[in-house]
Design a protein around this motif. Structure first.
Motif, PDB file in Angstrom:
ATOM      1  N   THR A 200       0.667  -1.255   0.026  1.00  0.00           N
ATOM      2  CA  THR A 200       0.067  -0.059   0.059  1.00  0.00           C
ATOM      3  C   THR A 200       0.709   1.283   0.124  1.00  0.00           C
ATOM      4  O   THR A 200       2.060   1.274   0.155  1.00  0.00           O
ATOM      5  CB  THR A 200      -0.864   0.069   1.277  1.00  0.00           C
ATOM      6  N   PRO A 201       0.364   2.372  -0.316  1.00  0.00           N
ATOM      7  CA  PRO A 201       0.976   3.726  -0.048  1.00  0.00           C
ATOM      8  C   PRO A 201       1.673   4.006   1.139  1.00  0.00           C
ATOM      9  O   PRO A 201       2.903   4.331   1.322  1.00  0.00           O
ATOM     10  CB  PRO A 201      -0.027   4.823  -0.406  1.00  0.00           C
ATOM     11  N   GLU A 202       0.937   3.305   2.398  1.00  0.00           N
ATOM     12  CA  GLU A 202       1.589   3.502   3.711  1.00  0.00           C
ATOM     13  C   GLU A 202       2.792   2.687   3.937  1.00  0.00           C
ATOM     14  O   GLU A 202       3.578   3.334   4.577  1.00  0.00           O
ATOM     15  CB  GLU A 202       0.381   3.252   4.614  1.00  0.00           C
ATOM     16  N   ASP A 203       2.435   1.381   3.051  1.00  0.00           N
ATOM     17  CA  ASP A 203       3.960   0.692   3.310  1.00  0.00           C
ATOM     18  C   ASP A 203       4.986   1.285   2.498  1.00  0.00           C
ATOM     19  O   ASP A 203       6.253   1.138   2.965  1.00  0.00           O
ATOM     20  CB  ASP A 203       3.505  -0.619   2.592  1.00  0.00           C
ATOM     21  N   TRP A 204       4.810   1.968   1.524  1.00  0.00           N
ATOM     22  CA  TRP A 204       5.793   2.569   0.598  1.00  0.00           C
ATOM     23  C   TRP A 204       6.300   3.693   1.678  1.00  0.00           C
ATOM     24  O   TRP A 204       7.708   4.007   1.536  1.00  0.00           O
ATOM     25  CB  TRP A 204       5.293   3.146  -0.561  1.00  0.00           C
ATOM     26  N   ALA A 205       5.650   4.514   2.101  1.00  0.00           N
ATOM     27  CA  ALA A 205       5.998   5.344   2.996  1.00  0.00           C
ATOM     28  C   ALA A 205       7.004   4.923   4.084  1.00  0.00           C
ATOM     29  O   ALA A 205       8.184   5.292   4.600  1.00  0.00           O
ATOM     30  CB  ALA A 205       5.221   6.449   3.647  1.00  0.00           C
ATOM     31  N   LEU A 206       6.671   3.851   4.823  1.00  0.00           N
ATOM     32  CA  LEU A 206       7.410   3.426   5.746  1.00  0.00           C
ATOM     33  C   LEU A 206       8.660   2.819   5.092  1.00  0.00           C
ATOM     34  O   LEU A 206       9.622   2.723   5.902  1.00  0.00           O
ATOM     35  CB  LEU A 206       6.458   1.962   6.585  1.00  0.00           C
ATOM     36  N   ALA A 207       8.749   2.124   4.191  1.00  0.00           N
ATOM     37  CA  ALA A 207      10.064   1.486   3.590  1.00  0.00           C
ATOM     38  C   ALA A 207      10.905   2.849   3.418  1.00  0.00           C
ATOM     39  O   ALA A 207      11.978   2.653   3.475  1.00  0.00           O
ATOM     40  CB  ALA A 207       9.585   1.078   2.267  1.00  0.00           C
ATOM     41  N   GLU A 208      10.469   3.872   3.076  1.00  0.00           N
ATOM     42  CA  GLU A 208      11.271   5.167   2.458  1.00  0.00           C
ATOM     43  C   GLU A 208      11.720   5.453   3.953  1.00  0.00           C
ATOM     44  O   GLU A 208      12.996   5.782   3.984  1.00  0.00           O
ATOM     45  CB  GLU A 208      10.430   6.409   2.301  1.00  0.00           C
ATOM     46  N   ALA A 209      11.184   5.415   4.900  1.00  0.00           N
ATOM     47  CA  ALA A 209      11.376   5.870   6.141  1.00  0.00           C
ATOM     48  C   ALA A 209      12.522   4.790   6.765  1.00  0.00           C
ATOM     49  O   ALA A 209      13.850   5.499   7.247  1.00  0.00           O
ATOM     50  CB  ALA A 209      10.405   6.151   7.491  1.00  0.00           C
ATOM     51  N   VAL A 210      12.454   3.625   6.644  1.00  0.00           N
ATOM     52  CA  VAL A 210      13.385   2.799   6.952  1.00  0.00           C
ATOM     53  C   VAL A 210      14.650   2.809   6.411  1.00  0.00           C
ATOM     54  O   VAL A 210      15.693   2.747   6.859  1.00  0.00           O
ATOM     55  CB  VAL A 210      12.880   1.258   6.768  1.00  0.00           C
ATOM     56  N   ALA A 211      14.394   3.018   4.774  1.00  0.00           N
ATOM     57  CA  ALA A 211      15.710   3.089   3.851  1.00  0.00           C
ATOM     58  C   ALA A 211      16.446   4.382   4.332  1.00  0.00           C
ATOM     59  O   ALA A 211      17.799   4.359   4.564  1.00  0.00           O
ATOM     60  CB  ALA A 211      15.164   3.365   2.673  1.00  0.00           C
ATOM     61  N   ALA A 212      15.916   5.409   4.863  1.00  0.00           N
ATOM     62  CA  ALA A 212      16.530   6.665   5.232  1.00  0.00           C
ATOM     63  C   ALA A 212      17.531   6.162   6.590  1.00  0.00           C
ATOM     64  O   ALA A 212      18.423   6.892   6.732  1.00  0.00           O
ATOM     65  CB  ALA A 212      15.610   7.841   5.322  1.00  0.00           C
ATOM     66  N   ILE A 213      16.842   5.481   7.369  1.00  0.00           N
ATOM     67  CA  ILE A 213      17.678   5.133   8.518  1.00  0.00           C
ATOM     68  C   ILE A 213      18.784   4.030   8.387  1.00  0.00           C
ATOM     69  O   ILE A 213      19.716   4.313   8.808  1.00  0.00           O
ATOM     70  CB  ILE A 213      16.668   4.499   9.814  1.00  0.00           C
ATOM     71  N   ARG A 214      18.316   3.015   7.746  1.00  0.00           N
ATOM     72  CA  ARG A 214      19.479   2.017   7.338  1.00  0.00           C
ATOM     73  C   ARG A 214      20.333   2.289   6.383  1.00  0.00           C
ATOM     74  O   ARG A 214      21.434   1.731   6.406  1.00  0.00           O
ATOM     75  CB  ARG A 214      18.575   0.910   6.729  1.00  0.00           C
ATOM     76  N   ALA A 215      20.160   3.235   5.354  1.00  0.00           N
ATOM     77  CA  ALA A 215      20.850   3.500   4.236  1.00  0.00           C
ATOM     78  C   ALA A 215      21.007   4.982   3.796  1.00  0.00           C
ATOM     79  O   ALA A 215      20.733   5.333   2.639  1.00  0.00           O
ATOM     80  CB  ALA A 215      20.393   2.528   2.770  1.00  0.00           C
ATOM     81  N   PRO A 216      21.530   5.566   4.853  1.00  0.00           N
ATOM     82  CA  PRO A 216      21.742   7.154   4.736  1.00  0.00           C
ATOM     83  C   PRO A 216      22.608   7.369   3.235  1.00  0.00           C
ATOM     84  O   PRO A 216      22.493   8.356   3.092  1.00  0.00           O
ATOM     85  CB  PRO A 216      22.233   7.517   5.776  1.00  0.00           C
ATOM     86  N   GLU A 217      23.536   6.420   3.056  1.00  0.00           N
ATOM     87  CA  GLU A 217      24.357   6.620   1.754  1.00  0.00           C
ATOM     88  C   GLU A 217      23.646   6.792   0.490  1.00  0.00           C
ATOM     89  O   GLU A 217      24.004   7.291  -0.333  1.00  0.00           O
ATOM     90  CB  GLU A 217      25.492   5.477   1.679  1.00  0.00           C
ATOM     91  N   ASN A 218      22.248   6.276   0.545  1.00  0.00           N
ATOM     92  CA  ASN A 218      21.644   6.078  -0.650  1.00  0.00           C
ATOM     93  C   ASN A 218      20.640   7.246  -0.824  1.00  0.00           C
ATOM     94  O   ASN A 218      19.699   7.525  -1.856  1.00  0.00           O
ATOM     95  CB  ASN A 218      20.708   5.002  -0.781  1.00  0.00           C
TER      96      ASN A 218
END
Length: 222
Positions: A200-218
């Motif tokens: 869902t769009p909410e899942d996408w927003a969560l994935a974006e947030a997790v990615a920002a935490i886990r992979a700041p180099e990206n």
């Protein structure tokens, strides 16, 4: 890997925190030496090519048969087609929509599966979320606890939710159940943030947030 998706349009190829969604899981899989070949079953070979992905010595792209395309086709039918076309000792199945699934977790799951097979106690494995919380039915009746005798949630019996991140099995175990989960499956518990599954769009927003935490180099340049 479908070209279209119902709730998040074009999600498999949409940029997630700096790179196309499909690249996240593909990069994790290709980092694991034990995986001889990554097979991508898709109706979007042309979109993959537009994103710089073509077949190589470790990546095979299989064009999905027309009768297996569509949103209501069972994944088990697609897997059966792949198994018939690609013989292997062990199959590991995951989705483009599991971007946070790490190579370390995949290696750990493989090791657990191999130990279970060697001991004769397992024929397959799937990943789960461990949940310890109070559940209720629609009529507000308690499912897994006694409202008159509340205990700490960490002391409740754990429940395990299939999280659709990873499945490991053989052609034989698949044949016995016609499914990726065999008769004697192992459960591999994942960390909640790593187990994000984008539907869902909410899942996408969560994935974006997790990615920002886990992979700041990206992170995109500002």
């Amino acid at each position: 890997m479908k070209a279209n998706s119902q709730r998040v349009k074009g999600k498999n190829f949409r940029p997630l925190h700096g790179k196309p969604l499909f690249r996240w899981i593909l990069d994790s899989l290709l980092a694991i030496e034990e995986i001889d070949e990554v097979v991508i079953n898709t109706d979007a070979r042309h979109i993959l090519a537009e994103n710089g992905l073509v077949e190589s010595d470790r990546v095979r792209i299989r064009d999905r048969k027309p009768e297996l395309c569509g949103d209501t086709v069972s994944m088990n039918l697609i897997l059966a087609d792949d198994i018939a076309a690609v013989p292997a000792d062990t199959y590991l199945m995951t989705h483009t929509t599991n971007p946070m699934l790490s190579a370390a977790t995949i290696r750990a799951a493989l090791a657990q599966y191999q130990a279970g097979v060697a001991a004769g106690t397992a024929d397959s494995l799937f990943t789960v979320n461990k949940i310890q919380t109070r559940f209720y039915r629609a009529d507000a009746s308690a499912v897994n606890h006694d409202p008159d005798n509340l205990i700490q949630t960490q002391d409740l019996e754990p429940w395990f939710e299939e999280n659709s991140n990873l499945y490991i099995f053989t052609a034989d175990s698949f044949a016995r159940t016609k499914a990726r989960i065999g008769k004697k499956p192992l459960l591999h518990v994942m960390e909640k943030m790593e187990a994000v599954d984008i539907d869902t769009p909410e899942d996408w927003a969560l994935a974006e947030a997790v990615a920002a935490i886990r992979a700041p180099e990206n992170a995109p340049a500002r």
